[in-house]
Design a protein around this motif. Structure first.
Motif, PDB file in Angstrom:
ATOM      1  N   VAL A 139      36.278  39.149  45.764  1.00  0.00           N
ATOM      2  CA  VAL A 139      37.326  39.701  44.911  1.00  0.00           C
ATOM      3  C   VAL A 139      37.011  41.172  44.660  1.00  0.00           C
ATOM      4  N   GLN A 140      38.017  42.039  44.824  1.00  0.00           N
ATOM      5  CA  GLN A 140      37.779  43.476  44.705  1.00  0.00           C
ATOM      6  C   GLN A 140      39.033  44.178  44.188  1.00  0.00           C
ATOM      7  N   ASN A 141      38.836  45.424  43.793  1.00  0.00           N
ATOM      8  CA  ASN A 141      39.952  46.288  43.431  1.00  0.00           C
ATOM      9  C   ASN A 141      40.417  47.025  44.687  1.00  0.00           C
ATOM     10  N   VAL A 142      41.728  47.106  44.856  1.00  0.00           N
ATOM     11  CA  VAL A 142      42.291  47.662  46.082  1.00  0.00           C
ATOM     12  C   VAL A 142      43.193  48.848  45.748  1.00  0.00           C
ATOM     13  N   ASP A 143      42.920  49.969  46.391  1.00  0.00           N
ATOM     14  CA  ASP A 143      43.831  51.118  46.345  1.00  0.00           C
ATOM     15  C   ASP A 143      44.785  50.988  47.519  1.00  0.00           C
ATOM     16  N   THR A 145      46.712  51.042  42.280  1.00  0.00           N
ATOM     17  CA  THR A 145      45.471  50.270  42.368  1.00  0.00           C
ATOM     18  C   THR A 145      45.692  48.902  41.740  1.00  0.00           C
ATOM     19  N   SER A 146      45.319  47.841  42.469  1.00  0.00           N
ATOM     20  CA  SER A 146      45.429  46.474  41.951  1.00  0.00           C
ATOM     21  C   SER A 146      44.033  45.864  41.865  1.00  0.00           C
ATOM     22  N   SER A 147      43.791  45.122  40.801  1.00  0.00           N
ATOM     23  CA  SER A 147      42.479  44.506  40.582  1.00  0.00           C
ATOM     24  C   SER A 147      42.505  43.040  40.973  1.00  0.00           C
ATOM     25  N   ASN A 148      41.297  42.507  41.197  1.00  0.00           N
ATOM     26  CA  ASN A 148      41.092  41.085  41.503  1.00  0.00           C
ATOM     27  C   ASN A 148      41.905  40.649  42.723  1.00  0.00           C
ATOM     28  N   MET A 149      41.788  41.408  43.781  1.00  0.00           N
ATOM     29  CA  MET A 149      42.497  41.096  45.020  1.00  0.00           C
ATOM     30  C   MET A 149      41.509  40.557  46.054  1.00  0.00           C
ATOM     31  N   TYR A 163      46.818  40.781  51.458  1.00  0.00           N
ATOM     32  CA  TYR A 163      46.217  41.004  50.148  1.00  0.00           C
ATOM     33  C   TYR A 163      46.677  39.881  49.235  1.00  0.00           C
ATOM     34  N   SER A 212      46.670  37.797  45.746  1.00  0.00           N
ATOM     35  CA  SER A 212      46.456  37.988  44.312  1.00  0.00           C
ATOM     36  C   SER A 212      46.204  36.674  43.574  1.00  0.00           C
TER      37      SER A 212
END
Length: 402
Positions: A51-55, A309-313, A352, A354
């Motif tokens: 799980v990571q933050n994605v730009d 930027t989205s988190s927990n992806m 991606y 979620s």
């Protein structure tokens, strides 16, 4: 009788003897050992879920154009007597540079006439003002009351004052027309095309050439609704944009900003155009030690826009997502789990996710024909079976014989 027995009995005895010998041989044959059939679990490759933050990045492409372009035209008519050396296709110029000069003789004559007219009007105004003063003195010497405006020559004074203003206006026009015989650059820029030569007569409004401003370049990028969904609000911020193009075998990059969109969908392609601005594209104002490759007008470039930027992806290869929108995972018991996931975005290479995946499980990276919920599997890094047991990873539920 004996001969008849020989003909019938001897063949029968031979047949019975052969049968007895065959039965004896069969009874002495050793029974073969029965082979044990082993069913192996399907061999797969699996990786832990990260799980990571994605730009998010948005990709597009377009051509470089000047933000400002001008078709130079003459505001007065006349014959061309001079053309600047840098007023040629591709020539650079500074704001205020004289690019074209027209003959000035007629306009200098008009200026002299305007100056003489204003001198005449000013003299008549001064004369009328003096007459008004004399009339006022004469009125006071014979009368005690207020003098009428006509008696003080105020209407005549107003007429001469208007004549002075008209003469001043004519003088200003004559000065402007004389100045307009010199066509100056409206900004720092370059010449796209030139439509005039020495000796050519230019009429009022005649076109002299087209020029581009070099302070800012624009790139119009087609964006779909899905692209817009992953971009920040352009009214609040301007996302960073990296432009790139292959020049002489090298991939060159330039930096810009997505400053606005054109607010109207294209009626044919059904996309909206975003506008990227790049300052000083020709590097004219950059220090010599930091000058890079010029971003020339007309160049076709690829654009990478920095999105939200989205988190927990969870980012996975595109091929992991199955046709029915599910992803296969393996639990701690090495059992297959079929997960319906929420795809935030998908491109040519990645998906991606979620929601819909258990971070404690592993994602199946290899293809499994006809998987089912709870299907047992084994991993590549599991302990190898004894060498006496040949294994096959090609088929599901492979059968091995020893």
């Amino acid at each position: 009788m004996a001969s008849g027995f020989k003909k019938v009995g001897i063949p029968i005895l031979i047949l019975v003897g052969a049968i007895a010998v065959m039965v004896g041989l069969i009874s002495m044959k050793t029974q073969p050992e029965k082979d044990e059939i082993i069913t192996r679990d399907f061999l797969i490759d699996a990786k832990p879920i990260e799980v990571q933050n994605v730009d998010f990045l948005v990709y597009s492409q377009g051509s470089v154009q000047p933000k400002n372009r001008t078709m130079l035209s003459a505001q007065v008519s006349g014959r061309v007597i001079a053309i600047a050396d840098n007023f040629i296709e591709g020539g650079f110029f500074k704001k205020g540079d004289v690019l074209v000069e027209l003959e000035t003789a007629d306009y200098q004559t008009d200026l002299l006439l305007a100056e003489s007219e204003i001198a005449r009007a000013q003299a008549a105004f001064d004369e009328e003002k003096a007459r008004g003063k004399v009339a006022a003195q004469e009125w006071r010497s014979f009368n005690d009351g207020n003098a009428p405006e006509l008696g003080l020559r105020k209407p005549q004074l107003a007429r001469e004052e208007a004549s002075v203003k008209a003469a001043q206006a004519n003088l200003q026009r004559a000065e402007r027309n004389l100045d307009r015989t010199k066509i100056r650059a409206p900004y720092d820029g370059l010449v796209k095309s030139r439509d005039v030569d020495l000796g050519k007569f230019i009429s009022l409004g005649g076109q002299l050439g087209e020029v581009f401003a070099t302070d800012v370049a624009e790139v119009r990028l087609p964006l779909t609704d899905d692209d817009i969904a992953f971009l920040a609000d352009l009214s609040k911020e301007s996302p960073q944009v990296t432009l790139s193009s292959d020049v002489a075998g090298k991939n060159i990059k330039w930096q810009g900003r997505l400053v606005r969109d054109e607010a109207v969908l294209d009626t044919q392609s059904r996309v909206i155009y975003g506008v990227v601005e790049v300052n000083d594209p020709y590097q004219l104002n950059a220090p010599a030690e930091s000058k890079g490759m010029a971003l020339r007008f007309g160049r076709f470039v690829s654009a990478t826009i920095t999105g939200i930027t989205s988190s927990n992806m969870v980012v996975l290869p595109r091929n992991v997502l199955r046709m029915d929108g599910t992803i296969l995972t393996v639990d701690d018991n090495k059992k297959i789990r079929i997960n319906f996931v929420t795809v935030q975005r998908a491109d040519e290479d990645f998906v991606y996710i979620s929601d819909g995946l258990n971070p404690l499980e592993k994602v199946v990276m290899s293809a499994i024909p006809n998987p089912y919920e709870g299907m047992p599997v084994r991993f590549l890094d599991d302990e190898e079976t004894p060498k006496t047991q040949p294994e096959s990873t090609a088929d599901d539920n492979a059968i091995e014989v020893k």
